[in-house]
Motif scaffolding. Structure first.
Motif, PDB file in Angstrom:
ATOM      1  N   GLN A  37      26.151 -31.489  19.175  1.00 11.46           N
ATOM      2  CA  GLN A  37      25.092 -32.261  18.527  1.00 11.46           C
ATOM      3  C   GLN A  37      24.939 -33.631  19.166  1.00 11.46           C
ATOM      4  OE1 GLN A  37      26.156 -32.264  14.407  1.00 11.46           O
ATOM      5  NE2 GLN A  37      25.064 -30.362  13.982  1.00 11.46           N
ATOM      6  N   ILE A  38      26.044 -34.310  19.451  1.00 10.41           N
ATOM      7  CA  ILE A  38      25.979 -35.633  20.070  1.00 10.41           C
ATOM      8  C   ILE A  38      25.400 -35.533  21.477  1.00 10.41           C
ATOM      9  CG2 ILE A  38      27.392 -37.512  20.982  1.00 10.41           C
ATOM     10  CD1 ILE A  38      29.226 -37.131  18.560  1.00 10.41           C
ATOM     11  N   LEU A  44      10.766 -38.991  21.725  1.00 12.54           N
ATOM     12  CA  LEU A  44      12.056 -38.367  22.033  1.00 12.54           C
ATOM     13  C   LEU A  44      13.203 -39.375  21.977  1.00 12.54           C
ATOM     14  CD1 LEU A  44      11.449 -35.827  24.933  1.00 12.54           C
ATOM     15  CD2 LEU A  44      12.386 -35.361  22.688  1.00 12.54           C
ATOM     16  N   VAL A  45      12.971 -40.569  22.495  1.00 14.02           N
ATOM     17  CA  VAL A  45      13.995 -41.603  22.465  1.00 14.02           C
ATOM     18  C   VAL A  45      14.302 -41.992  21.023  1.00 14.02           C
ATOM     19  CG1 VAL A  45      14.503 -43.999  23.044  1.00 14.02           C
ATOM     20  CG2 VAL A  45      13.557 -42.483  24.772  1.00 14.02           C
ATOM     21  N   VAL A  46      13.267 -42.175  20.228  1.00 11.31           N
ATOM     22  CA  VAL A  46      13.468 -42.528  18.817  1.00 11.31           C
ATOM     23  C   VAL A  46      14.244 -41.424  18.104  1.00 11.31           C
ATOM     24  CG1 VAL A  46      12.269 -42.885  16.619  1.00 11.31           C
ATOM     25  CG2 VAL A  46      11.516 -44.080  18.679  1.00 11.31           C
ATOM     26  N   ARG A  47      13.886 -40.186  18.346  1.00  6.83           N
ATOM     27  CA  ARG A  47      14.588 -39.059  17.703  1.00  6.83           C
ATOM     28  C   ARG A  47      16.034 -38.956  18.179  1.00  6.83           C
ATOM     29  NH1 ARG A  47      16.529 -36.422  14.077  1.00  6.83           N
ATOM     30  NH2 ARG A  47      16.607 -34.191  14.193  1.00  6.83           N
ATOM     31  N   GLY A 107      18.382 -35.696  24.842  1.00  7.89           N
ATOM     32  CA  GLY A 107      17.016 -35.937  24.374  1.00  7.89           C
ATOM     33  C   GLY A 107      16.566 -37.366  24.632  1.00  7.89           C
ATOM     34  N   ALA A 108      17.460 -38.326  24.386  1.00  7.41           N
ATOM     35  CA  ALA A 108      17.117 -39.732  24.611  1.00  7.41           C
ATOM     36  C   ALA A 108      16.902 -40.013  26.099  1.00  7.41           C
ATOM     37  CB  ALA A 108      18.203 -40.637  24.051  1.00  7.41           C
ATOM     38  N   VAL A 109      17.751 -39.455  26.939  1.00  4.90           N
ATOM     39  CA  VAL A 109      17.609 -39.664  28.388  1.00  4.90           C
ATOM     40  C   VAL A 109      16.336 -38.998  28.899  1.00  4.90           C
ATOM     41  CG1 VAL A 109      18.632 -39.100  30.634  1.00  4.90           C
ATOM     42  CG2 VAL A 109      20.065 -40.000  28.807  1.00  4.90           C
ATOM     43  N   LEU A 110      16.052 -37.795  28.410  1.00  6.90           N
ATOM     44  CA  LEU A 110      14.827 -37.111  28.814  1.00  6.90           C
ATOM     45  C   LEU A 110      13.595 -37.898  28.375  1.00  6.90           C
ATOM     46  CD1 LEU A 110      13.611 -34.560  30.093  1.00  6.90           C
ATOM     47  CD2 LEU A 110      13.652 -33.541  27.825  1.00  6.90           C
ATOM     48  N   LEU A 118      10.680 -39.422  30.771  1.00  8.13           N
ATOM     49  CA  LEU A 118       9.255 -39.144  30.561  1.00  8.13           C
ATOM     50  C   LEU A 118       8.458 -40.426  30.415  1.00  8.13           C
ATOM     51  CD1 LEU A 118       9.273 -36.060  28.173  1.00  8.13           C
ATOM     52  CD2 LEU A 118       8.568 -36.151  30.559  1.00  8.13           C
ATOM     53  N   MET A 119       9.025 -41.439  29.779  1.00  6.69           N
ATOM     54  CA  MET A 119       8.320 -42.719  29.677  1.00  6.69           C
ATOM     55  C   MET A 119       8.141 -43.349  31.046  1.00  6.69           C
ATOM     56  SD  MET A 119       9.605 -44.426  26.062  1.00  6.69           S
ATOM     57  CE  MET A 119      10.593 -45.575  26.882  1.00  6.69           C
TER      58      MET A 119
END
Length: 73
Positions: free
Chosen positions: A26-27, A67-70, A33-36, A40-41
Motif C-alpha cells: 500500500q505504501i 495523482l499527487v494529491v491522492r 502514484g505520487a511520482v507518476l 505527468l505534471m
C-alpha cells in the motif's frame, strides 16, 4: 468495512507477515502514484509550451496534480 476476526495462535506469525506485506504494498503504491503524477505534471508543462500542445498539456497537468494529491493523502 473492516472485519475483526480472531486469528488462531498457531497462525499468528503468518498473519503478521501477511499484514506487513500488505502494508508495504500500500505504501509503495502511494509513492508510485505520487511520482507518476509528478512526471505527468512535468510532461504536461513541457507539452503546454506550444500552443497546439496546450489542449493535451493542461489535462495532463490536472491529472498529474490529482495523482499527487491522492498519493499524499
Amino acid at each position: 468495512m473492516t472485519e475483526t476476526k480472531k486469528v488462531p495462535l498457531r497462525l499468528w506469525p503468518f498473519w503478521l507477515i501477511w499484514r506487513l506485506v500488505v502494508g508495504i504494498i500500500q505504501i509503495t503504491g502511494r509513492i508510485v502514484g505520487a511520482v507518476l503524477g509528478l512526471v505527468l505534471m512535468i510532461v504536461g508543462v513541457i507539452v503546454s509550451l506550444t500552443i497546439v500542445g496546450l489542449v493535451v498539456g493542461v489535462p495532463l497537468i490536472i491529472f498529474g496534480f490529482l495523482l499527487v494529491v491522492r498519493g499524499l493523502f
